[in-house]
Structures are given as C-alpha cells and as structure tokens.
Design an enzyme around this catalytic site. Structure first.
Site, mmCIF file in Angstrom:
data_model
loop_
_atom_site.group_PDB
_atom_site.id
_atom_site.type_symbol
_atom_site.label_atom_id
_atom_site.label_comp_id
_atom_site.label_asym_id
_atom_site.label_seq_id
_atom_site.Cartn_x
_atom_site.Cartn_y
_atom_site.Cartn_z
ATOM 1 C CG HIS A 278 13.204 -22.574 -71.549
ATOM 2 N ND1 HIS A 278 14.566 -22.369 -71.476
ATOM 3 C CD2 HIS A 278 12.703 -21.454 -72.122
ATOM 4 C CE1 HIS A 278 14.869 -21.190 -71.996
ATOM 5 N NE2 HIS A 278 13.754 -20.611 -72.382
ATOM 6 C CE1 TYR B 278 16.929 -11.813 -72.916
ATOM 7 C CE2 TYR B 278 15.345 -13.377 -72.039
ATOM 8 C CZ TYR B 278 16.632 -12.882 -72.101
ATOM 9 O OH TYR B 278 17.622 -13.455 -71.350
ATOM 10 N NE ARG C 126 11.258 -14.091 -76.984
ATOM 11 C CZ ARG C 126 11.952 -14.755 -76.081
ATOM 12 N NH1 ARG C 126 11.325 -15.479 -75.178
ATOM 13 N NH2 ARG C 126 13.262 -14.716 -76.052
ATOM 14 C CE LYS D 255 19.439 -13.192 -68.206
ATOM 15 N NZ LYS D 255 20.189 -14.010 -69.107
ATOM 16 C CB ILE D 256 20.254 -7.338 -74.462
ATOM 17 C CG1 ILE D 256 21.731 -6.940 -74.594
ATOM 18 C CG2 ILE D 256 19.452 -6.255 -73.748
ATOM 19 C CD1 ILE D 256 21.969 -5.689 -75.436
ATOM 20 C CB SER E 205 20.949 -13.073 -72.682
ATOM 21 O OG SER E 205 20.118 -13.989 -72.083
ATOM 22 N N GLY E 206 22.844 -15.718 -72.472
ATOM 23 C CA GLY E 206 23.553 -16.853 -73.072
ATOM 24 C C GLY E 206 22.875 -17.538 -74.239
ATOM 25 N N GLY F 20 22.996 -19.155 -68.275
ATOM 26 C CA GLY F 20 22.617 -20.364 -67.546
ATOM 27 C C GLY F 20 23.051 -21.628 -68.241
HETATM 28 P P1 FBP Z 1 20.406 -18.934 -70.759
HETATM 29 O O1 FBP Z 1 21.825 -18.455 -70.650
HETATM 30 O O2 FBP Z 1 20.265 -20.358 -70.378
HETATM 31 O O3 FBP Z 1 19.822 -18.593 -72.101
HETATM 32 O O4 FBP Z 1 19.591 -18.136 -69.656
HETATM 33 C C1 FBP Z 1 19.283 -16.782 -69.825
HETATM 34 C C2 FBP Z 1 17.806 -16.561 -69.741
HETATM 35 O O5 FBP Z 1 17.513 -15.195 -69.825
HETATM 36 C C3 FBP Z 1 17.149 -17.124 -68.504
HETATM 37 O O6 FBP Z 1 17.239 -16.245 -67.417
HETATM 38 C C4 FBP Z 1 15.765 -17.367 -68.981
HETATM 39 O O7 FBP Z 1 15.158 -18.423 -68.323
HETATM 40 C C5 FBP Z 1 15.964 -17.749 -70.400
HETATM 41 O O8 FBP Z 1 17.172 -17.204 -70.827
HETATM 42 C C6 FBP Z 1 14.856 -17.247 -71.274
HETATM 43 O O9 FBP Z 1 14.992 -17.862 -72.498
HETATM 44 P P2 FBP Z 1 14.088 -17.513 -73.740
HETATM 45 O O10 FBP Z 1 14.943 -16.671 -74.627
HETATM 46 O O11 FBP Z 1 13.776 -18.840 -74.342
HETATM 47 O O12 FBP Z 1 12.877 -16.793 -73.240
#
Ligand code: FBP
Length: 255
Positions: free
Chosen positions: A21, A137, A139, A168-169, A193-194, A222
């Site tokens: 980011h 992810y 996308r 990690k989803i 995932s957060g 994160g």
């Molecule tokens: P967060 O908990 O901050 O969302 O981190 C998880 C993560 O997968 C990171 O490892 C990665 O940098 C980011 O999210 C990717 O975010 P995006 O969904 O914007 O690609």
C-alpha cells in the site's frame, strides 16, 4: 504448520503493507519503523510474523517464527493484478523462515501465471521442509464481490487444490458463510485476513470471534493491531478470543 500453532490455533502478524500500500497510506511515525512491529510480534505473543525479505534482512530478530513473503506488488500499477516472485525459497530459508507466503489474485487475468509460479514455490518449499501459506485474494475485472460466500469458499478451495498448508482469506462478514469457506478448504488451514482498521476494537474482535466460531485456525492481520493506539492490549484481547474462547458479539461487519 505446527510451529505456527498453539493448541491448534494461531495469531499471525502481517507487515508487508509498506510494499502493498505504501507508507503514506498505512503508516504513522510509530509503525513506519519495522522494529516497532517486530517488537509487537514477540511481546504480543504472536505465533508468526509475515515480512518481505528486505525488512526480514534488516529487522527480524528470530523471536517469532518467520513467514517470508516471496512475492508482492505495489499499489501503483493499474489493470489486472499480478504479484511475481521476488525472493527464492532458498533465500527464505537462509533468513530463518519457517514458511513462505505467496499471494494469488484469484480471478485476475494473470491468475494462471501466479498458479504456475506458486506451484514451483510450493514444491521447493515442501522439499526444504517449509510450510506454505497463500494469501488468496479474489481480484480483477471478473470479480464483483470479493467477500461473498461463494468467492471466499473458492479462495480457500484454491489454496487446497494448489497445495497450500494454510490460506489467508478475507472474512465474509458472518460465521455461517465463513464456515463454508473453512469447510471448502478441507485440510488446508484457514486464516482470516484483517483489512483496514475497524471502527472500534469490539467490531474487529467480533469479526475474529465469527471466524473462529466458523472453524478458522486463526487470524493473519496487520493494521488492526499495529494501527491500534495500544497494540499489545489488542494482542491480549485477540489471544483471549482465539485461545480462551472469550465471547464477543460476532458483528456482521465485512473486512
Ligand atoms: P491487514 O490485516 O492489515 O489487512 O493485512 C493483511 C494483508 O494481507 C497484508 O499481508 C497485505 O499487505 C494486505 O493485507 C493486502 O491488502 P489488500 O487487500 O489491499 O491487497
């Protein structure tokens, strides 16, 4: 994966957002410093820490099992997403990694290239005794909703089909639909995932509760930790939810 588990559950701290980011989007004067995050990982009792290789080379202290991200991208290119390998499995081993991490953009026009590259990484990692964790992810133009029940289950299943030990989803927003993703992942462990920092601590903890109740192995997050004013307090609450079954209202909030 055992090194990342405590009683079969896990909390992993992710810190590759500086690449994904950019510092001006996610960081402040505290968390821009990788040393601050490495310290949270050990003091907060995290079971794993995910870093890109440059940060690992200069800051990793060996206290928390390392997941070395071996691909990644910046947020600058437009169009269909692709993240290519930028670190070898051998180099990850030399940095002390116990797992490699690889992001696949499911549904991207470049999906097949990432599948192929992931296959090579996965086989090398297995040879070297490393666990394989894939960030899946959904996308790209073909994806209309990246947190639906259907697409998150597809993400977890993709990780299983391609040989990942853990996926990690993104969270779907409720326990019932996330349970389908966990089930679809089979023996591939599912981590939530957060996403961006939630409005309140309880809103985020509610998502974590929902994911764990759905059968997830844990969380790999994160921003909701290191953007918190008190990251170690958040870590304590996360451990209570994940390991001690602390009840928090499983809020219907998507990540
Ligand atoms: P967060 O908990 O901050 O969302 O981190 C998880 C993560 O997968 C990171 O490892 C990665 O940098 C980011 O999210 C990717 O975010 P995006 O969904 O914007 O690609």
């Amino acid at each position: 994966m055992d090194v990342f588990l405590r009683d079969g559950k896990s909390i992993i701290l992710a810190y590759d957002q500086g690449l994904e980011h950019g510092p001006s989007v996610d960081f402040d004067n505290r968390n821009v410093d990788p040393a601050f995050i490495v310290d949270i990982a050990s003091k907060g009792g995290f079971n794993g820490l995910a870093l890109q290789k440059g940060v690992a080379e200069k800051y990793y202290d060996g206290k928390v099992p390392l997941i070395l991200k071996v691909n990644g991208k910046s947020s600058l290119p437009k169009g269909e997403p692709i993240a290519r390998q930028n670190c070898s499995v051998e180099y990850a081993v030399s940095l002390g990694a116990k797992a490699v991490g690889y992001t696949i953009y499911l549904g991207s026009g470049y999906e097949s290239e990432m599948f192929a590259e992931f296959g090579r990484v996965q086989e090398k990692a297995k040879d070297r005794g490393l666990a394989v964790i894939t960030w899946v992810y959904p996308r790209g133009a073909a994806v209309t909703n990246d947190t639906s029940k259907e697409i998150t289950a597809y993400a977890a299943r993709t990780a299983l089909e391609l040989g990942a030990d853990a996926a990690k989803i993104k969270y779907t927003g409720d326990t019932q639909s996330f349970a389908w993703a966990v089930k679809s992942g089979g023996k591939t462990k599912v981590f939530m995932s957060g996403g961006p920092k939630a409005a309140t601590d309880d809103a985020f903890l509610g998502q974590v509760r929902g994911a764990i109740d759905a059968g997830a192995t844990g969380i790999a997050v994160g921003r909701n930790v290191w953007q918190n004013q008190e990251p170690l307090k958040m870590a304590e609450k996360l451990k209570q939810v994940v390991f001690e079954n602390l009840q928090v209202e499983p809020l219907k909030t998507s990540s």
